[in-house]
Design an enzyme around this catalytic site. Structure first.
Site, PDB file in Angstrom:
ATOM      1  N   GLY A   1       5.814 -53.704  71.204  1.00 31.28           N
ATOM      2  CA  GLY A   1       4.611 -54.404  71.629  1.00 31.28           C
ATOM      3  C   GLY A   1       4.000 -53.737  72.850  1.00 31.28           C
ATOM      4  CG  PHE A   2       0.092 -54.206  75.860  1.00 32.42           C
ATOM      5  CD1 PHE A   2      -0.044 -52.926  76.370  1.00 32.42           C
ATOM      6  CD2 PHE A   2      -0.496 -55.269  76.538  1.00 32.42           C
ATOM      7  CE1 PHE A   2      -0.740 -52.706  77.554  1.00 32.42           C
ATOM      8  CE2 PHE A   2      -1.200 -55.058  77.711  1.00 32.42           C
ATOM      9  CZ  PHE A   2      -1.313 -53.778  78.227  1.00 32.42           C
ATOM     10  CB  ILE A   3       4.316 -56.265  77.870  1.00 36.84           C
ATOM     11  CG1 ILE A   3       2.919 -56.782  78.236  1.00 36.84           C
ATOM     12  CG2 ILE A   3       5.249 -56.354  79.071  1.00 36.84           C
ATOM     13  CD1 ILE A   3       2.856 -58.276  78.515  1.00 36.84           C
TER      14      ILE A   3
ATOM     15  CE1 TYR B   1       1.918 -66.914  73.421  1.00 37.71           C
ATOM     16  CE2 TYR B   1       0.218 -67.498  75.013  1.00 37.71           C
ATOM     17  CZ  TYR B   1       1.293 -66.707  74.643  1.00 37.71           C
ATOM     18  OH  TYR B   1       1.737 -65.715  75.481  1.00 37.71           O
TER      19      TYR B   1
END
Length: 341
Positions: free
Chosen positions: A15-17, A157
């Protein structure tokens, strides 16, 4: 720099992070076990490109599985006995949680439960789990401090992330698992997610399309550059919370639980930036103006976020500080290079 903790299990590693975190850990001499399901919530090719970079290191092992798979995390933690577990895997996105809430139950609730059970059997020195600034929900007292009550989540979320905090606290209390929850504030930067505003705005502007500006531009976000965020996470690995003997031991402003080795920490820039100023930074980096379509606020969204980062500074000695204009310019340079535009 050699780190005293040698092995890290990172969920959401493509993922991005997670990608940026794994890169930093590898640079600092860690062995990294990365778990990622490579789901198609957004472009899988982007995740594959991130993972390919990580696999250039022979200290990185990729495991392509869903974290909620029974026995998966238990087996990995039994085999590798990680010193630190950094849990970033989640179904992300406020808006998508309105369309597909069940995917949030599977990944965010069941997946986190599997991780906590694995940690109970094979305790790491420190558990570090991602939460979100969205957990502050409808709170309006800003900057948001970790000691504030946060019970008014406005999206499913955010509700699953707040549930993760409660679940992790109970395991920290019952099984003495040192646990830090991060509340991230609007992270951006190179290799970012295509569903986030910076990516969408940049793509639309380069393709000559208008951008949708929600709440008629009257939004503020505590935009946090990804490298600053990763620095905060890595520094916090060595700041594992210790169960206090009494409430008197807990310093003012510290979110340390009175009954568990558990703490919540904001990681943000502590500088709310108006959305229109953020768009101006993209325009400056691209050298062109955006055509803007003003829209109403979307369900589940909040008008502003702003992190109180004094606890992060107390624990690590520093806080994020990259100016938005600089961070946006770095993203745009990456985007042009990656997509050859």
């Amino acid at each position: 720099m050699q780190h005293p903790l040698r092995t890290a299990l990172v969920t959401g590693s493509a993922g991005f992070i997670g990608f940026h975190l794994c890169q930093r850990l590898l640079e600092e001499g860690w062995l990294v076990i990365g778990v990622d399901a490579m789901t198609d919530y957004y472009d899988v090719a982007l995740k594959e490109a991130r993972q390919a970079q990580l696999l250039q290191s022979n200290h990185f092992r990729a495991v392509t599985e869903r974290i909620e798979t029974p026995g998966l995390l238990e087996g990995l933690m039994a085999d590798h006995r990680p010193d630190a577990v950094i849990h970033l895997a989640a179904q992300a996105g406020v808006r998508y949680s309105i369309e597909a809430p069940e995917s949030y139950v599977e990944s965010n609730l069941i997946g986190t439960f599997r991780l906590l059970e694995a940690a109970r059997s094979h305790p790491p020195a420190h558990m570090l789990l991602a939460s979100t600034s969205s957990a502050y929900g409808a709170n309006t007292d800003m900057p948001y401090a970790e000691t504030q009550k946060a019970d008014t989540q406005m999206s499913f979320y955010a509700a699953t992330k707040k549930a993760n905090e409660a679940m992790a606290h109970s395991y920290a209390h019952l099984y003495d698992l040192p646990t830090t929850m991060f509340r991230f504030f609007t992270v951006y930067g190179p290799w970012g997610r295509p569903d986030m505003a910076l990516f969408k705005f940049t793509r639309a502007m380069l393709e000559g399309e208008p951008i949708h500006v929600y709440n008629h531009g009257r939004m503020k976000r505590d935009f946090t550059y990804v490298d600053d965020l990763v620095t905060g996470i890595v520094r916090l690995v060595d700041a594992a919370p210790v169960r206090p003997h009494s409430e008197e031991e807990i310093a003012e402003g510290d979110s340390l639980s009175p009954v568990a080795p558990y703490r919540i920490v904001n990681i943000g820039n502590s500088e709310p930036v108006p959305l229109m100023q953020f768009i101006e930074a993209i325009e400056a980096a691209l050298g062109q103006r955006a055509e803007k379509i003003m829209m109403d606020m979307q369900p589940g969204d909040v008008p502003a976020t702003w992190a109180d980062t004094r606890l992060l500074r107390r624990l690590t000695g520093e806080t994020p500080a990259t100016p938005v204009r600089d961070g946006v310019a770095r993203f745009v340079a990456w985007y042009r290079d990656y997509y050859r535009v």
